[in-house]
Enzyme design. Structure first.
Site, PDB file in Angstrom:
ATOM      1  N   PHE A   9       0.497   5.234   2.029  1.00 32.94           N
ATOM      2  CA  PHE A   9       0.294   4.851   1.731  1.00 32.94           C
ATOM      3  C   PHE A   9      -0.508   5.415   0.108  1.00 32.94           C
ATOM      4  O   PHE A   9      -1.047   6.661  -0.124  1.00 32.94           O
ATOM      5  CB  PHE A   9      -1.266   4.009   2.364  1.00 32.94           C
ATOM      6  N   ASP A  10       0.097   5.051  -1.078  1.00 33.88           N
ATOM      7  CA  ASP A  10      -0.649   5.334  -2.518  1.00 33.88           C
ATOM      8  C   ASP A  10      -2.311   4.850  -2.189  1.00 33.88           C
ATOM      9  O   ASP A  10      -2.208   3.766  -1.640  1.00 33.88           O
ATOM     10  CB  ASP A  10      -0.153   5.090  -3.392  1.00 33.88           C
TER      11      ASP A  10
END
Length: 213
Positions: A9-10
């Site tokens: 995930f960003d």
């Protein structure tokens, strides 16, 4: 559906909304170096890319020494208070909790933000324990290089899905022959993300856990 070992995930625009802290810290750096502060509507367009790219664009200069000094000034304020001026998107905690129950998927964070700042934000929202590691960026390091290093060090595998809200996330994944997914609640438009051919395009966090649990 492809089987992924990792969901990567960003952070900004994907798990949480950094706008207030980003805007305040950016204008702090601009004003300190005698540049005119910018309105929120202009600055939020720059959430996502590495800070040095944003600074260079805002001041219209490629002076590396000045840009580095401005990034340092940004981070000074961000480290004091900006990181806490952050809002968790609705549904993120529930999504991560459900994903964490799937023993066949591992979760991690890959952000252009410095790792210590990212870790503080995740701990602030009590999310840190969901992730096996946090990969943070630094000046001069692009996200595709972060992913390249994670692969080289075997911290992730080729069966990794990068999840983010900007085209930088998707193109970084594709440059490393990884699949990518776009999220539409952050700062990238549907058009921006579709142009980079995401494997998935999620309109709400719940669609992620529905897909992988």
């Amino acid at each position: 559906m492809a089987h992924y070992e990792w969901l990567l995930f960003d952070l900004d625009g994907t798990l949480s909304d950094p706008a207030e802290g980003f805007i305040n810290s950016m204008n702090h750096a601009l004003e300190f170096h005698d540049f005119t502060p910018r309105p929120a509507s202009e600055l939020t367009l720059h959430i996502g890319p590495p800070l040095e790219q944003t600074m260079a664009h805002l001041i219209g200069s490629s002076d590396e020494k000045l840009i580095r000094a401005m990034v340092d000034k940004y981070r000074e304020r961000y480290g004091e208070s900006g990181y806490a001026e952050n809002t968790l998107y609705p549904g993120i905690t529930e999504m991560l909790e459900k994903l964490s129950r799937n023993d066949s998927i591992r979760l991690a964070v890959c952000t252009s933000k410095r790792a210590d700042f990212a870790t503080r934000i995740l701990k602030q929202f009590n999310l840190h324990h969901y992730f096996e590691f946090v990969s943070g960026g630094d000046v001069g390091i692009a996200k595709w290089q972060q992913l390249e290093k994670l692969l080289a060090e075997r911290r992730i595998t080729s069966r990794t899905l990068m999840i983010g809200d900007r085209h930088f996330d998707l193109s970084a994944a594709h440059k490393n022959k990884l699949h990518a997914a776009g999220v539409l609640w952050g700062y990238g438009s549907r058009l921006e993300l579709q142009e980079h051919k995401p494997t998935y395009l999620f309109e709400r966090p719940g669609q992620i856990d529905e897909t992988f649990t």
